[in-house]
Write a protein that holds these residues in place. Structure first.
Motif, PDB file in Angstrom:
ATOM      1  N   THR A   1       0.674  -0.930  -0.102  1.00  0.00           N
ATOM      2  CA  THR A   1      -0.057   0.078  -0.370  1.00  0.00           C
ATOM      3  C   THR A   1       1.025   1.321  -0.533  1.00  0.00           C
ATOM      4  OG1 THR A   1      -2.228  -0.623   1.146  1.00  0.00           O
ATOM      5  CG2 THR A   1      -1.413   1.479   1.052  1.00  0.00           C
ATOM      6  N   PRO A   2       1.930   1.074   1.233  1.00  0.00           N
ATOM      7  CA  PRO A   2       2.331   2.520   0.421  1.00  0.00           C
ATOM      8  C   PRO A   2       3.165   2.956  -0.725  1.00  0.00           C
ATOM      9  CG  PRO A   2       3.718   1.234   2.958  1.00  0.00           C
ATOM     10  CD  PRO A   2       2.096   0.746   2.392  1.00  0.00           C
ATOM     11  N   MET A   3       3.736   1.875  -1.101  1.00  0.00           N
ATOM     12  CA  MET A   3       4.395   2.285  -2.874  1.00  0.00           C
ATOM     13  C   MET A   3       3.208   1.932  -3.253  1.00  0.00           C
ATOM     14  SD  MET A   3       6.402  -1.788  -2.535  1.00  0.00           S
ATOM     15  CE  MET A   3       7.031  -2.421  -1.030  1.00  0.00           C
ATOM     16  N   LEU A   4       2.224   1.740  -3.429  1.00  0.00           N
ATOM     17  CA  LEU A   4       1.143   2.135  -4.287  1.00  0.00           C
ATOM     18  C   LEU A   4       0.716   3.746  -4.367  1.00  0.00           C
ATOM     19  CD1 LEU A   4      -0.410  -1.307  -4.846  1.00  0.00           C
ATOM     20  CD2 LEU A   4       1.015  -0.281  -6.162  1.00  0.00           C
TER      21      LEU A   4
ATOM     22  N   THR B   1       4.807   4.821  -7.075  1.00  0.00           N
ATOM     23  CA  THR B   1       3.866   4.435  -8.718  1.00  0.00           C
ATOM     24  C   THR B   1       2.954   5.174  -9.803  1.00  0.00           C
ATOM     25  OG1 THR B   1       3.548   3.049  -7.274  1.00  0.00           O
ATOM     26  CG2 THR B   1       1.605   3.015  -8.898  1.00  0.00           C
ATOM     27  N   ALA B   2       3.220   5.139 -11.094  1.00  0.00           N
ATOM     28  CA  ALA B   2       2.311   6.299 -11.988  1.00  0.00           C
ATOM     29  C   ALA B   2       1.115   6.391 -11.658  1.00  0.00           C
ATOM     30  CB  ALA B   2       3.454   6.000 -13.246  1.00  0.00           C
ATOM     31  N   PRO B   3       0.847   7.335 -12.030  1.00  0.00           N
ATOM     32  CA  PRO B   3      -0.882   7.949 -11.851  1.00  0.00           C
ATOM     33  C   PRO B   3      -1.611   6.938 -12.674  1.00  0.00           C
ATOM     34  CG  PRO B   3       0.252   9.332 -12.906  1.00  0.00           C
ATOM     35  CD  PRO B   3       1.550   8.887 -13.232  1.00  0.00           C
TER      36      PRO B   3
ATOM     37  N   GLY C   1     -11.534  -5.228  -8.602  1.00  0.00           N
ATOM     38  CA  GLY C   1     -13.116  -5.634  -8.192  1.00  0.00           C
ATOM     39  C   GLY C   1     -12.514  -6.062  -6.087  1.00  0.00           C
ATOM     40  N   ALA C   2     -13.470  -5.179  -5.533  1.00  0.00           N
ATOM     41  CA  ALA C   2     -12.688  -5.767  -4.727  1.00  0.00           C
ATOM     42  C   ALA C   2     -12.609  -6.399  -3.513  1.00  0.00           C
ATOM     43  CB  ALA C   2     -14.421  -5.672  -3.653  1.00  0.00           C
ATOM     44  N   GLY C   3     -13.529  -7.776  -4.227  1.00  0.00           N
ATOM     45  CA  GLY C   3     -13.044  -9.085  -3.593  1.00  0.00           C
ATOM     46  C   GLY C   3     -11.715 -10.360  -3.925  1.00  0.00           C
ATOM     47  N   LEU C   4     -10.922  -9.249  -5.178  1.00  0.00           N
ATOM     48  CA  LEU C   4      -9.511 -10.082  -5.641  1.00  0.00           C
ATOM     49  C   LEU C   4      -8.766  -9.180  -4.521  1.00  0.00           C
ATOM     50  CD1 LEU C   4     -10.081  -8.931  -9.809  1.00  0.00           C
ATOM     51  CD2 LEU C   4      -9.835 -11.283  -8.489  1.00  0.00           C
ATOM     52  N   ILE C   5      -8.869  -8.056  -4.288  1.00  0.00           N
ATOM     53  CA  ILE C   5      -8.058  -7.202  -2.661  1.00  0.00           C
ATOM     54  C   ILE C   5      -8.154  -7.652  -1.642  1.00  0.00           C
ATOM     55  CG2 ILE C   5      -7.872  -4.915  -2.216  1.00  0.00           C
ATOM     56  CD1 ILE C   5      -7.051  -4.923  -5.296  1.00  0.00           C
TER      57      ILE C   5
ATOM     58  N   LYS D   1      -3.240  -5.459   5.566  1.00  0.00           N
ATOM     59  CA  LYS D   1      -2.243  -5.279   4.816  1.00  0.00           C
ATOM     60  C   LYS D   1      -2.384  -5.984   3.520  1.00  0.00           C
ATOM     61  CE  LYS D   1       1.414  -7.852   5.627  1.00  0.00           C
ATOM     62  NZ  LYS D   1       2.662  -8.521   6.120  1.00  0.00           N
ATOM     63  N   LEU D   2      -2.024  -4.914   2.377  1.00  0.00           N
ATOM     64  CA  LEU D   2      -2.211  -5.598   1.108  1.00  0.00           C
ATOM     65  C   LEU D   2      -0.828  -6.214   0.622  1.00  0.00           C
ATOM     66  CD1 LEU D   2      -3.922  -5.316  -1.635  1.00  0.00           C
ATOM     67  CD2 LEU D   2      -3.272  -3.411  -2.648  1.00  0.00           C
ATOM     68  N   THR D   3      -0.507  -7.668   0.700  1.00  0.00           N
ATOM     69  CA  THR D   3       0.246  -8.002   0.007  1.00  0.00           C
ATOM     70  C   THR D   3       0.724  -8.772  -1.345  1.00  0.00           C
ATOM     71  OG1 THR D   3      -1.269 -10.109   0.124  1.00  0.00           O
ATOM     72  CG2 THR D   3      -0.231  -9.267   2.294  1.00  0.00           C
TER      73      THR D   3
END
Length: 335
Positions: A135-138, A144-146, A154-158, A166-168
């Motif tokens: 997350t901090p990188m994104l 991360t490019a705009p 989709g929310a389910g994939l995330i 924590k987004l791994t």
């Protein structure tokens, strides 16, 4: 895509892709665009410093998969745009897992990004500290490019990539198994295409009697790969892996046993010799070479099957037939 962490001095940080902490972590944002197939548009990426990490190298340990092969083809354009070199190792699934476990346990610098199947090892890898939080990188516009927008997923994939908030990693693939059959063999042997799950056994019996030179059925038999195609047999039979109330294991339910029995009887009586040593590469090869009449295999393997001559003319594809008793067709989808 999963991000890997390293241990304290630079703590080390599947499917997902892994990125180490320290300088390598900052490369994740740049890598995200190419890993997810995003092609930056000049207007939206204006002002972004694509050459910020010029001269650095990212080590990727991937499985033999259409996505991985596409990434390998995109490596040179990525390097031209960013100056970052990609060292890509692509292995069959079991060797990749073995190699990856060794590298992660050793906190090796030979892996920065890797493919990870979260539904399988996600909780274990997360507990071991082998995923970094991307997350901090994104969310850092300097990393991360705009053009990259997390909301495109989709929310389910995330949710499947998130552990303890924590987004791994980033989703790279969603697949489900399909029922493949040889239309020419069915026509030659006057066999009807199975309408119900239970009809597959009868079709296999007729094909074996009609043409013993063809294996009527093939499917995964290797222990660690069999749950994926086998699960739909359990569900379509009206069973499940849990009890009806969800509080206990459910593989001893009569419906679950019926699905397991059908899957194993097909392999035992109508599958190729050595079925318990075969996984998807071998099953796909048998089907592609015209040596098998039916299988239940991943949608990802469709392009690999189509590489074989003749299959575009004689192959039928649909979801695994529903169970006769419950009328359920519940394919397994994961990423």
């Amino acid at each position: 895509m999963t991000t890997m962490q390293r241990a304290p001095a630079s703590p080390p940080s599947r499917f997902g892709a892994g990125v180490t902490r320290g300088p390598k972590a900052a490369l994740a944002g740049l890598l995200a665009a190419v890993l997810t197939g995003t092609i930056p548009d000049a207007a939206r990426a204006e002002g972004f410093d694509w050459k910020r990490y010029d001269g650095q190298t990212i080590n990727l340990v991937l499985t033999d998969h259409p996505w991985s092969n596409a990434i390998r083809e995109m490596a040179q354009p990525f390097t031209v745009k960013t100056g970052i070199k990609l060292r890509i190792a692509i292995l069959n699934e079991d060797p990749q897992r073995a190699r990856l476990n060794t590298l992660l346990q050793a906190k090796s610098s030979d892996v920065d990004v890797y493919v990870s199947l979260k539904i399988r090892e996600g909780a274990v890898y997360n507990k071991a500290g082998w995923y970094a939080d991307v997350t901090p990188m994104l969310t850092d516009p300097s990393q991360t490019a705009p053009v990259f927008e997390l909301d495109d997923f989709g929310a389910g994939l995330i949710r499947n990539e998130t552990f303890g908030g924590k987004l791994t990693g980033l989703p790279i693939n969603v697949e489900g198994p399909l029922f493949y059959w040889r239309e020419d063999i069915f026509a030659k042997c006057s066999v009807a295409v199975p309408e119900y799950l239970e009809d597959i056994l009868g079709a296999a019996r007729k094909i074996k009697a009609c043409d013993p030179s063809i294996d009527a059925w093939a499917a995964r038999g290797v222990r660690n790969a069999v749950p994926y195609p086998m699960a739909a047999f359990v569900f379509n039979s009206g069973g499940g892996f849990k009890s009806v109330d969800g509080t206990k294991p459910g593989l001893c339910r009569p419906e679950s046993v019926a699905g397991l029995t059908l899957y194993t009887d097909l392999l035992k009586d109508y599958g190729p010799v050595g079925a318990t040593n075969r996984s998807f590469p071998q099953v796909v090869e048998l089907l592609g070479q015209g040596k098998v009449a039916m299988t239940h295999e991943s949608s990802n393997e469709f392009p690999n099957i189509m590489k074989y001559s003749g299959r575009e003319d004689d192959l039928g594809i649909k979801l695994l037939p529903k169970g006769r008793a419950g009328g359920v067709s519940q394919p397994i989808g994961f990423g």
